[in-house]
Write a protein that holds these residues in place. Structure first.
Motif, PDB file in Angstrom:
ATOM      1  N   ALA A 149       0.829  -1.203   0.000  1.00  0.00           N
ATOM      2  CA  ALA A 149       0.000   0.000   0.000  1.00  0.00           C
ATOM      3  C   ALA A 149       0.868   1.259   0.000  1.00  0.00           C
ATOM      4  O   ALA A 149       0.553   2.267  -0.670  1.00  0.00           O
ATOM      5  N   SER A 150       1.987   1.236   0.734  1.00  0.00           N
ATOM      6  CA  SER A 150       2.891   2.384   0.750  1.00  0.00           C
ATOM      7  C   SER A 150       3.534   2.594  -0.616  1.00  0.00           C
ATOM      8  O   SER A 150       3.728   3.734  -1.060  1.00  0.00           O
ATOM      9  N   GLY A 151       3.844   1.494  -1.290  1.00  0.00           N
ATOM     10  CA  GLY A 151       4.397   1.613  -2.640  1.00  0.00           C
ATOM     11  C   GLY A 151       3.394   2.141  -3.632  1.00  0.00           C
ATOM     12  O   GLY A 151       3.768   2.692  -4.669  1.00  0.00           O
ATOM     13  N   ALA A 152       2.091   1.992  -3.313  1.00  0.00           N
ATOM     14  CA  ALA A 152       1.029   2.520  -4.186  1.00  0.00           C
ATOM     15  C   ALA A 152       0.639   3.925  -3.764  1.00  0.00           C
ATOM     16  O   ALA A 152      -0.489   4.357  -4.016  1.00  0.00           O
ATOM     17  N   ARG A 153       1.549   4.648  -3.111  1.00  0.00           N
ATOM     18  CA  ARG A 153       1.375   6.033  -2.685  1.00  0.00           C
ATOM     19  C   ARG A 153       0.356   6.168  -1.568  1.00  0.00           C
ATOM     20  O   ARG A 153      -0.169   7.257  -1.338  1.00  0.00           O
ATOM     21  N   LYS A 154       0.090   5.085  -0.847  1.00  0.00           N
ATOM     22  CA  LYS A 154      -0.777   5.135   0.333  1.00  0.00           C
ATOM     23  C   LYS A 154       0.133   5.067   1.562  1.00  0.00           C
ATOM     24  O   LYS A 154       0.113   4.138   2.354  1.00  0.00           O
ATOM     25  N   VAL A 155       0.970   6.159   1.692  1.00  0.00           N
ATOM     26  CA  VAL A 155       2.016   6.147   2.707  1.00  0.00           C
ATOM     27  C   VAL A 155       1.454   6.301   4.122  1.00  0.00           C
ATOM     28  O   VAL A 155       2.153   6.023   5.108  1.00  0.00           O
ATOM     29  N   GLU A 156       0.200   6.746   4.251  1.00  0.00           N
ATOM     30  CA  GLU A 156      -0.354   6.899   5.595  1.00  0.00           C
ATOM     31  C   GLU A 156      -0.536   5.557   6.300  1.00  0.00           C
ATOM     32  O   GLU A 156      -0.680   5.514   7.523  1.00  0.00           O
ATOM     33  N   MET A 157      -0.516   4.472   5.520  1.00  0.00           N
ATOM     34  CA  MET A 157      -0.627   3.150   6.141  1.00  0.00           C
ATOM     35  C   MET A 157       0.588   2.850   7.012  1.00  0.00           C
ATOM     36  O   MET A 157       0.474   2.164   8.028  1.00  0.00           O
ATOM     37  N   VAL A 158       1.736   3.390   6.640  1.00  0.00           N
ATOM     38  CA  VAL A 158       2.945   3.204   7.437  1.00  0.00           C
ATOM     39  C   VAL A 158       2.814   3.922   8.778  1.00  0.00           C
ATOM     40  O   VAL A 158       3.159   3.390   9.839  1.00  0.00           O
ATOM     41  N   GLU A 159       2.281   5.157   8.748  1.00  0.00           N
ATOM     42  CA  GLU A 159       2.121   5.911   9.984  1.00  0.00           C
ATOM     43  C   GLU A 159       1.078   5.279  10.894  1.00  0.00           C
ATOM     44  O   GLU A 159       1.233   5.251  12.124  1.00  0.00           O
ATOM     45  N   ILE A 160      -0.002   4.751  10.316  1.00  0.00           N
ATOM     46  CA  ILE A 160      -1.034   4.090  11.134  1.00  0.00           C
ATOM     47  C   ILE A 160      -0.445   2.874  11.849  1.00  0.00           C
ATOM     48  O   ILE A 160      -0.662   2.665  13.055  1.00  0.00           O
ATOM     49  N   THR A 161       0.339   2.113  11.120  1.00  0.00           N
ATOM     50  CA  THR A 161       0.971   0.937  11.732  1.00  0.00           C
ATOM     51  C   THR A 161       2.004   1.349  12.765  1.00  0.00           C
ATOM     52  O   THR A 161       2.128   0.719  13.828  1.00  0.00           O
ATOM     53  N   TRP A 162       2.770   2.412  12.481  1.00  0.00           N
ATOM     54  CA  TRP A 162       3.820   2.863  13.401  1.00  0.00           C
ATOM     55  C   TRP A 162       3.221   3.312  14.732  1.00  0.00           C
ATOM     56  O   TRP A 162       3.719   2.954  15.803  1.00  0.00           O
ATOM     57  N   ARG A 163       2.145   4.096  14.687  1.00  0.00           N
ATOM     58  CA  ARG A 163       1.505   4.547  15.921  1.00  0.00           C
ATOM     59  C   ARG A 163       0.890   3.369  16.699  1.00  0.00           C
ATOM     60  O   ARG A 163       0.904   3.361  17.931  1.00  0.00           O
ATOM     61  N   HIS A 164       0.356   2.406  15.968  1.00  0.00           N
ATOM     62  CA  HIS A 164      -0.217   1.226  16.626  1.00  0.00           C
ATOM     63  C   HIS A 164       0.860   0.445  17.389  1.00  0.00           C
ATOM     64  O   HIS A 164       0.635   0.017  18.540  1.00  0.00           O
ATOM     65  N   LEU A 165       2.024   0.296  16.791  1.00  0.00           N
ATOM     66  CA  LEU A 165       3.103  -0.430  17.459  1.00  0.00           C
ATOM     67  C   LEU A 165       3.646   0.353  18.644  1.00  0.00           C
ATOM     68  O   LEU A 165       4.029  -0.239  19.680  1.00  0.00           O
ATOM     69  N   GLU A 166       3.697   1.666  18.544  1.00  0.00           N
ATOM     70  CA  GLU A 166       4.166   2.478  19.667  1.00  0.00           C
ATOM     71  C   GLU A 166       3.206   2.398  20.855  1.00  0.00           C
ATOM     72  O   GLU A 166       3.636   2.331  22.004  1.00  0.00           O
ATOM     73  N   ARG A 167       1.907   2.399  20.587  1.00  0.00           N
ATOM     74  CA  ARG A 167       0.931   2.294  21.677  1.00  0.00           C
ATOM     75  C   ARG A 167       1.042   0.958  22.403  1.00  0.00           C
ATOM     76  O   ARG A 167       0.850   0.897  23.620  1.00  0.00           O
ATOM     77  N   ASN A 168       1.339  -0.070  21.672  1.00  0.00           N
ATOM     78  CA  ASN A 168       1.457  -1.395  22.271  1.00  0.00           C
ATOM     79  C   ASN A 168       2.885  -1.740  22.683  1.00  0.00           C
ATOM     80  O   ASN A 168       3.155  -2.880  23.067  1.00  0.00           O
ATOM     81  N   LYS A 169       3.799  -0.750  22.596  1.00  0.00           N
ATOM     82  CA  LYS A 169       5.186  -0.906  23.036  1.00  0.00           C
ATOM     83  C   LYS A 169       5.857  -2.095  22.344  1.00  0.00           C
ATOM     84  O   LYS A 169       6.505  -2.930  22.974  1.00  0.00           O
ATOM     85  N   ARG A 170       5.670  -2.143  21.042  1.00  0.00           N
ATOM     86  CA  ARG A 170       6.278  -3.191  20.230  1.00  0.00           C
ATOM     87  C   ARG A 170       7.360  -2.596  19.336  1.00  0.00           C
ATOM     88  O   ARG A 170       7.248  -1.457  18.869  1.00  0.00           O
ATOM     89  N   VAL A 171       8.406  -3.357  19.106  1.00  0.00           N
ATOM     90  CA  VAL A 171       9.497  -2.898  18.243  1.00  0.00           C
ATOM     91  C   VAL A 171       9.091  -3.129  16.792  1.00  0.00           C
ATOM     92  O   VAL A 171       8.734  -4.247  16.414  1.00  0.00           O
ATOM     93  N   PRO A 172       9.113  -2.112  15.958  1.00  0.00           N
ATOM     94  CA  PRO A 172       8.724  -2.289  14.554  1.00  0.00           C
ATOM     95  C   PRO A 172       9.700  -3.226  13.844  1.00  0.00           C
ATOM     96  O   PRO A 172      10.901  -3.271  14.163  1.00  0.00           O
ATOM     97  N   PRO A 173       9.235  -3.960  12.873  1.00  0.00           N
ATOM     98  CA  PRO A 173      10.134  -4.833  12.102  1.00  0.00           C
ATOM     99  C   PRO A 173      11.094  -4.011  11.263  1.00  0.00           C
ATOM    100  O   PRO A 173      10.802  -2.857  10.903  1.00  0.00           O
ATOM    101  N   PRO A 174      12.265  -4.531  10.910  1.00  0.00           N
ATOM    102  CA  PRO A 174      13.255  -3.753  10.142  1.00  0.00           C
ATOM    103  C   PRO A 174      12.722  -3.243   8.814  1.00  0.00           C
ATOM    104  O   PRO A 174      13.048  -2.124   8.408  1.00  0.00           O
ATOM    105  N   ALA A 175      11.914  -4.025   8.122  1.00  0.00           N
ATOM    106  CA  ALA A 175      11.383  -3.573   6.830  1.00  0.00           C
ATOM    107  C   ALA A 175      10.505  -2.340   6.987  1.00  0.00           C
ATOM    108  O   ALA A 175      10.539  -1.429   6.144  1.00  0.00           O
ATOM    109  N   LEU A 176       9.728  -2.287   8.063  1.00  0.00           N
ATOM    110  CA  LEU A 176       8.876  -1.126   8.301  1.00  0.00           C
ATOM    111  C   LEU A 176       9.719   0.086   8.687  1.00  0.00           C
ATOM    112  O   LEU A 176       9.395   1.226   8.320  1.00  0.00           O
TER     113      LEU A 176
END
Length: 788
Positions: free
Chosen positions: A672-699
């Motif tokens: 989705a990010s490659g299809a110019r839907k870059v906000e999906m990355v931010e939605i996932t990033w905030r979700h992982l921060e709220r749950n105190k999870r380390v993002p995967p290297p690809a993200l």
């Protein structure tokens, strides 16, 4: 009533007592001041003085003869044990209790003058324990009086030897008493004494103080409380084993509560807590009570806890079983209903090792049915062979008339047919029918029905019709046979014949089970006759035990299996008039819509499912979208490149409490990010921060690319800084250089130079930043060379 006569009123010191002589009445003569202790287990004695001449010993619940003397008393021969005579009379016991009550009332009426008779010369200190400790063990010996009725036995109680004496008649508490074996004499009617071994064990520390001439009105509250205590029932005898009788209803309620507690307990409950839970139930441990606990656990589906109860029971030495086979039979039944053939076979083999638990016909039937339903044919025939042969695990004497060999009956042969259905072995069904004919056993309708089911599973449709005709010539076919026949016509593609069979059954006055009408409805739906199939739903509702939504879901699935999406949608709309679809039904239709290219219908159904769980929604439904619902919709959105719908479905997934799954959702977010839907990355990033999870290297690298492309250098560097730098392979120099080369058209040269300047000034040693700096320098120099 046991009477102790006073020999000399002037003797106050036990060390100076004269020898006691036996009276002609068979009573025991002891010097005044002799003090009797409380029995060691659960029976408390009270010593009363009567008319200044005799001591009256009143016992609570039971009377016992106990000769517990100190070493000095034994040497001096204070008591003549040979003349001891035990006489138990309930009427005398009541008279003694009445006399105590009368004396107490007279003393209260006397105004507390203190000039009356002495109530007792024995007073208990207030530290007498209310409950005996668990580690106090006392061995009870049984004996039979010569003058008692047949079968009337009383336990002989053991008691520790008295401690050191003190002047004034008081006893000091003993610090330690080692268990010892004494020989107690039990008096018989003839005057002879019988030696009985008694194991004495140290009891709790209790101080006994002898008080002289204390008026009743001067006694303290603690002493009155102690006198009430000695007439209370024993705590030890009221533990569910030797306590008062309880009604069957109350005992069943205790058993139900125990089973519920064991079922709700943690699976990893320690052994000591498990034993404490069982003992605290206050039930009488018998074959019936243990079997009931296992049966109730089986209803809960907790077969593991049922086996744990049996394992605990095997370690209990106090449990005396009259027929332990009943308990194992209940456990086998639980394992069979839970479809646990391996555990059931292990328990069966354990029962074969002992004569008391050797299987009978009921156990053979249970294990054969369990193995047959699971399709374990080899083990099933091994069991049949063992029931026909003598056991080899233990020797049987020549004069022993016990013969455990049993011939298989019709139930066991039906179990063989069940196994043949699983294995699709039609030869086994033929063998069973031939075997029954050889032994002269008439096959029942159930046997023929199972044989027909074997032939149906094996594809031998001609033999199904043959067996059905044979049954019609002998008896009336049962519902199982009609159901097999309907399924046979369904496989053969003959729906009209299937309808005729059901009508013939109903004309005989038989009402088929819900499964029969359900199979007929599916047969009709499979050939596109959905209206006739839905007419069978009314008959299903009259006899069905399962929810109606299950029936409709099965009909929808039948239509989809035959590739008829329109009939499935028609049934789905029809069922909403009578019952609400559940999550499984909606998932089936969602998958069907997406598989047939009906994306808009799938989106509309998905929105209905998600709106039903939102707060403040007016739609009242039990539909709750699960992980399968969201994954199916997300994959369909990516396939159709419907990125707005993908974003909506992804946000709904996170809101419904389904977390981000790296293996399942990472590739979707990157695509989705490659299809110019870059906000999906931010939605996932905030979700992982709220749950105190380390993002995967690809993200992390994707967010770094997006921020660097948008000239947001601070956010780009902070994305890399959040990683704990443990995975060095994903952030190596070559990995960063590959990222720069693949996205060279996205980065500005001024931004890269600024990045190099910031990384060079950093004083924090970080291998990831060092690799990033080296790769960025190499990429900029390479770019300058190309430009030059």
């Amino acid at each position: 009533m046991l009477t102790l006569q006073q020999n000399s009123p002037s003797l106050l010191n036990l060390g100076k007592c004269r020898e006691a002589v036996a009276s002609p009445m068979g009573c025991i003569s002891v010097p005044m001041g002799f003090m009797l202790q409380t029995p060691a287990i659960g029976v408390v004695s009270n010593l009363r003085r009567k008319k200044g001449k005799a001591w009256v010993l009143v016992s609570k619940r039971r009377s016992y003869i106990k000769n517990v003397l100190s070493a000095s008393q034994k040497e001096s021969g204070v008591v003549v044990k040979e003349d001891t005579e035990f006489k138990s009379s309930f009427d005398e016991y009541l008279k003694a209790m009445e006399s105590i009550r009368t004396d107490r009332e007279k003393k209260k009426a006397g105004g507390g003058s203190g000039h009356g008779k002495k109530p007792t010369d024995v007073a208990f200190s207030k530290d007498v324990p209310q409950r005996r400790k668990r580690d106090e063990t006392v061995t009870l010996k049984r004996f039979k009086r010569s003058d008692s009725k047949e079968g009337d036995k009383l336990p002989e109680r053991s008691q520790g030897v008295a401690g050191k004496k003190e002047l004034g008649g008081s006893f000091q508490p003993r610090n330690s008493i080692k268990p010892q074996k004494e020989l107690s004499s039990v008096g018989t009617k003839t005057g002879s004494s019988k030696k009985v071994d008694v194991d004495t064990t140290a009891s709790t520390r209790t101080k006994f103080v002898k008080k002289k001439s204390m008026p009743m009105n001067e006694r303290s509250d603690d002493e009155w409380e102690m006198e009430r205590f000695i007439f209370q029932p024993s705590e030890l005898l009221n533990d569910g084993l030797n306590g008062p009788r309880v009604s069957r209803m109350e005992m069943e309620e205790r058993i139900q509560n125990l089973a519920q507690c064991l079922n709700d307990a943690d699976v990893d409950m320690p052994e000591w807590m498990f034993a404490k839970t069982i003992r605290s139930a206050r039930i009488r441990f018998s074959d019936h009570s243990i079997s009931r606990v296992i049966q109730i656990l089986g209803k809960f589906g907790n077969w593991r806890r049922a086996l744990q109860v049996i394992e605990w029971l095997q370690m209990q030495e106090r449990f005396k079983s009259h027929n332990i086979r009943y308990v194992y039979t209940a456990a086998l039944d639980v394992l069979g209903k839970a479809r646990r053939p391996v555990e059931a076979l292990n328990l069966f083999c354990a029962m074969q090792r002992h004569k008391t638990t050797y299987p009978d016909i009921v156990i053979y039937r249970s294990i054969c049915v369990t193995l047959g339903q699971a399709g374990h044919m080899k083990e099933l025939f091994d069991v049949i062979d063992s029931m026909r042969s003598m056991p080899k695990s233990f020797k049987i004497q020549v004069h022993d008339d016990w013969d455990p060999r049993i011939e298989p009956d019709i139930v066991i042969y039906n179990a063989v047919l069940n196994g043949c259905v699983k294995r699709k072995e039609w030869e086994g069904a033929v063998w069973v029918l031939q075997k029954l004919e050889e032994i002269g056993q008439q096959a029942t309708s159930t046997t023929y029905g199972l044989a027909m089911e074997v032939m149906l599973a094996s594809g031998k449709y001609d033999l199904v019709h043959k067996y059905f005709k044979e049954v019609q010539g002998l008896s009336v076919p049962n519902a199982l046979m009609y159901r097999v026949l309907v399924n046979t016509f369904w496989r053969e593609g003959k729906p009209d014949e299937a309808i005729a069979v059901v009508q013939d059954m109903e004309s005989r006055g038989q009402v088929g089970p819900a499964s029969l009408y359900y199979d007929l409805a599916r047969c009709l739906c499979s050939v596109g006759r959905c209206e006739e199939g839905l007419m069978q739903v009314d008959k299903i509702c009259k006899v069905a035990s399962k929810p109606l939504v299950v029936t409709y879901t099965g009909l929808i699935q039948t239509c989809l299996t035959n590739g008829n999406i329109h009939d499935a949608a028609s049934i789905f709309n029809h069922m909403q008039k009578y019952c609400s679809p559940n999550t499984v039904t909606c998932n089936v239709m969602l998958k069907a819509y997406l598989g047939c290219g009906m994306f808009d219908e799938a989106v509309e159904l998905f929105r209905k499912m998600t709106r039903s769980r939102q707060k403040g929604s007016k739609i009242k439904s039990e539909i709750s979208p699960d992980v399968y619902t969201f994954n199916t919709m997300l994959e369909a959105c990516i396939k159709e490149e419907r990125w707005d719908d993908f974003k909506c479905a992804y946000e709904q997934m996170l809101q419904h409490g389904h977390p981000f799954n790296t293996k399942r959702h990472l590739w979707m977010v990157l695509q989705a990010s490659g299809a110019r839907k870059v906000e999906m990355v931010e939605i996932t990033w905030r979700h992982l921060e709220r749950n105190k999870r380390v993002p995967p290297p690809a993200l992390i690298k994707e967010r770094f690319r997006v921020k660097l492309e948008n000239d947001n250098l601070v956010e780009a560097v902070s994305s890399v800084a959040c990683h704990p730098s443990t995975n060095q392979q994903s952030f190596s120099k070559d990995a960063w250089l590959k990222l720069f080369k693949e996205n060279a058209h996205c980065f500005k040269k001024e931004v890269l130079e600024h990045l190099i300047s910031d990384l060079s000034k950093s004083e924090t040693p970080n291998l990831i930043f060092q690799n990033l700096l080296d790769s960025c320098l190499e990429f900029v120099n390479l770019d300058n060379l190309v430009a030059g």
